[in-house]
Design an enzyme around this catalytic site. Structure first.
Site, PDB file in Angstrom:
ATOM      1  CE  LYS A  42      -4.310  -1.974   2.404  1.00  0.00           C
ATOM      2  NZ  LYS A  42      -4.799  -2.076   0.792  1.00  0.00           N
ATOM      3  CB  THR A  57       8.832  -3.770   3.480  1.00  0.00           C
ATOM      4  OG1 THR A  57       8.073  -5.181   3.999  1.00  0.00           O
ATOM      5  CG2 THR A  57       8.545  -4.841   1.600  1.00  0.00           C
ATOM      6  CE  LYS A  90      10.508  -4.184   7.359  1.00  0.00           C
ATOM      7  NZ  LYS A  90       9.938  -3.690   8.611  1.00  0.00           N
ATOM      8  CB  ALA A  95      11.810 -12.658  20.444  1.00  0.00           C
ATOM      9  CB  ALA A 145       7.884  -7.685  13.515  1.00  0.00           C
ATOM     10  CG  ASN A 200       9.440 -15.117  21.127  1.00  0.00           C
ATOM     11  OD1 ASN A 200       8.473 -15.175  20.141  1.00  0.00           O
ATOM     12  ND2 ASN A 200      10.334 -16.192  20.278  1.00  0.00           N
ATOM     13  NE  ARG A 201       6.394 -20.625  17.848  1.00  0.00           N
ATOM     14  CZ  ARG A 201       6.303 -21.013  16.407  1.00  0.00           C
ATOM     15  NH1 ARG A 201       5.148 -21.039  16.113  1.00  0.00           N
ATOM     16  NH2 ARG A 201       7.356 -20.546  16.145  1.00  0.00           N
ATOM     17  CE1 TYR A 208      -1.432  -3.621   7.183  1.00  0.00           C
ATOM     18  CE2 TYR A 208      -3.601  -4.090   5.549  1.00  0.00           C
ATOM     19  CZ  TYR A 208      -2.375  -3.653   5.740  1.00  0.00           C
ATOM     20  OH  TYR A 208      -1.664  -3.016   4.649  1.00  0.00           O
TER      21      TYR A 208
HETATM   22  P1  ATR Z   1       8.996 -10.550  12.143  1.00  0.00           P
HETATM   23  O1  ATR Z   1      10.394 -10.269  11.146  1.00  0.00           O
HETATM   24  O2  ATR Z   1       7.323 -10.790  11.407  1.00  0.00           O
HETATM   25  O3  ATR Z   1       9.464 -11.048  13.333  1.00  0.00           O
HETATM   26  P2  ATR Z   1      10.230 -13.660  12.968  1.00  0.00           P
HETATM   27  O4  ATR Z   1      11.523 -13.148  12.374  1.00  0.00           O
HETATM   28  O5  ATR Z   1      10.210 -14.692  11.100  1.00  0.00           O
HETATM   29  O6  ATR Z   1       9.211 -12.217  11.440  1.00  0.00           O
HETATM   30  O7  ATR Z   1       9.266 -13.286  14.257  1.00  0.00           O
HETATM   31  C1  ATR Z   1       8.119 -13.891  14.015  1.00  0.00           C
HETATM   32  C2  ATR Z   1       8.053 -13.619  14.742  1.00  0.00           C
HETATM   33  O8  ATR Z   1       7.120 -14.707  15.564  1.00  0.00           O
HETATM   34  C3  ATR Z   1       8.620 -15.276  16.053  1.00  0.00           C
HETATM   35  O9  ATR Z   1       8.674 -14.450  17.603  1.00  0.00           O
HETATM   36  C4  ATR Z   1       7.735 -16.566  16.258  1.00  0.00           C
HETATM   37  O10 ATR Z   1       8.220 -17.567  17.165  1.00  0.00           O
HETATM   38  P3  ATR Z   1       9.097 -18.192  17.655  1.00  0.00           P
HETATM   39  O11 ATR Z   1      10.581 -16.859  17.537  1.00  0.00           O
HETATM   40  O12 ATR Z   1       9.450 -19.000  18.967  1.00  0.00           O
HETATM   41  O13 ATR Z   1       9.700 -18.698  16.170  1.00  0.00           O
HETATM   42  C5  ATR Z   1       6.328 -15.839  16.224  1.00  0.00           C
HETATM   43  N1  ATR Z   1       5.926 -16.630  15.792  1.00  0.00           N
HETATM   44  C6  ATR Z   1       5.023 -17.574  14.571  1.00  0.00           C
HETATM   45  N2  ATR Z   1       4.192 -17.720  14.423  1.00  0.00           N
HETATM   46  C7  ATR Z   1       3.712 -17.871  15.352  1.00  0.00           C
HETATM   47  C8  ATR Z   1       3.125 -18.347  16.439  1.00  0.00           C
HETATM   48  N3  ATR Z   1       1.536 -19.329  16.128  1.00  0.00           N
HETATM   49  N4  ATR Z   1       2.700 -18.939  17.647  1.00  0.00           N
HETATM   50  C9  ATR Z   1       2.891 -17.818  19.022  1.00  0.00           C
HETATM   51  N5  ATR Z   1       4.245 -16.551  17.769  1.00  0.00           N
HETATM   52  C10 ATR Z   1       4.361 -17.198  16.552  1.00  0.00           C
END
Ligand code: ATR
Length: 283
Positions: free
Chosen positions: A25, A71, A75, A137, A140, A160-161, A226
């Site tokens: 966008k 993007t 980045k 973590a 983003a 974080n997961r 969004y």
């Molecule tokens: P981005 O640049 O969008 O942050 P990323 O670096 O791949 O993408 O990070 C994705 C984040 O979303 C991570 O914190 C990931 O958790 P993990 O570090 O444990 O992988 C989290 N994430 C992705 N899918 C998820 C889910 N279904 N439930 C909870 N956390 C999730």
């Protein structure tokens, strides 16, 4: 197209680079900003092949381009490529805004200030002295930490997961405020005023495992994603009586406004642009 915004001045070229890029966008947002502020710019979207980012930036600069947004997934590569970085970009490890000037390549990251401006200015949510939960973590989450901590919250917990990633991220920013990290299981005895979802869970239609007791009275919840529909996290927030439940459309426009300001030294009016995009999203 070029003639439409040529108010008798030279037109400056800007673009967003990414892969994929067709749904971006940013060209419409920046074109609206340019019309509104009478700035003579042309802003396009450029699809860049993986492995072709440095070349693409070089070509754009060589052709006289003035600035870029960057993007997914470039980045971090942009962070490597620039010759100067703002403090927030330095700490984010990612650059979403490039400005070419006097042979220098200046890199900034406007994502965090976009989030903070949308929360505080557009939605009246104060962050100072509040307890904030940041979920995720990855890139983003890291990208918004400096501006969030500059608002001086009472505390910021990163959940974080993969708990170790949250702990490492918290350690890396501990000099800027009270930041801790851990897994979702450590949330059971905690309450927050503001929860921000910076995970990729919403993209997959998923929700991180959140205890029912997480929200203080008058809590606000913000999903950095969004879409036309509420995300699973936004639905959770509504069910748990959050007073404000927001998505990331305002952040998208605010980060663009900050990039526009870096390039043009003019602040565009964001409210009308957010409203326009919201209407288009709901069509
Ligand atoms: P981005 O640049 O969008 O942050 P990323 O670096 O791949 O993408 O990070 C994705 C984040 O979303 C991570 O914190 C990931 O958790 P993990 O570090 O444990 O992988 C989290 N994430 C992705 N899918 C998820 C889910 N279904 N439930 C909870 N956390 C999730």
């Amino acid at each position: 197209m070029k003639d439409l915004f040529d108010f008798g001045k030279k037109i400056d070229d800007y673009a967003v680079m990414g892969n994929p890029i067709s749904h971006s966008k940013s060209p419409s947002i920046h074109t609206l900003f340019a019309e509104q502020t009478q700035q003579s710019i042309l802003y396009t979207a450029i699809h860049v092949d993986l492995g072709g980012f440095t070349q693409a930036v070089g070509n754009f600069a060589a052709s006289g381009g003035k600035g870029l947004n960057v993007t997914v997934p470039f980045k971090q590569e942009a962070w490597q490529l620039v010759t100067e970085r703002s403090e927030r970009a330095e700490r984010a490890g990612a650059v979403n805004t490039i400005k070419f000037m006097d042979g220098k390549v200046y890199g900034d990251n406007t994502d965090g200030v976009g989030l903070v401006n949308d929360l505080t200015i557009n939605n009246g949510i104060e962050l100072k002295n509040k307890n904030i939960l940041l979920m995720g973590a990855g890139g983003a989450a890291r990208g918004v930490l400096v501006p969030l901590l500059k608002q001086q919250p009472a505390s910021l917990f990163i959940a974080n997961r993969t708990p170790d990633k949250a702990k490492d991220l918290a350690d890396a920013f501990a000099d800027l405020g009270s930041v801790e990290g851990g897994g979702y299981e450590s949330l059971t005895d905690k309450k927050f005023d503001i929860i921000i979802n910076a995970t990729a869970a919403s993209l997959q239609g998923e929700l991180p495992p959140l205890p029912d007791t997480l929200l203080n009275n008058n809590a606000s919840c913000y999903d950095m994603m969004y879409s036309a529909k509420a995300t699973p996290f936004m639905n959770w927030a509504t069910e748990h009586k959050a007073v404000k439940v927001l998505d990331g459309l305002g952040m998208l426009v605010e980060q663009a406004a900050e990039s526009f300001y870096i390039w043009r030294n003019v602040k565009p009016e964001t409210k009308v642009v957010i409203e326009k995009l919201r209407k288009e999203l709901q069509l």
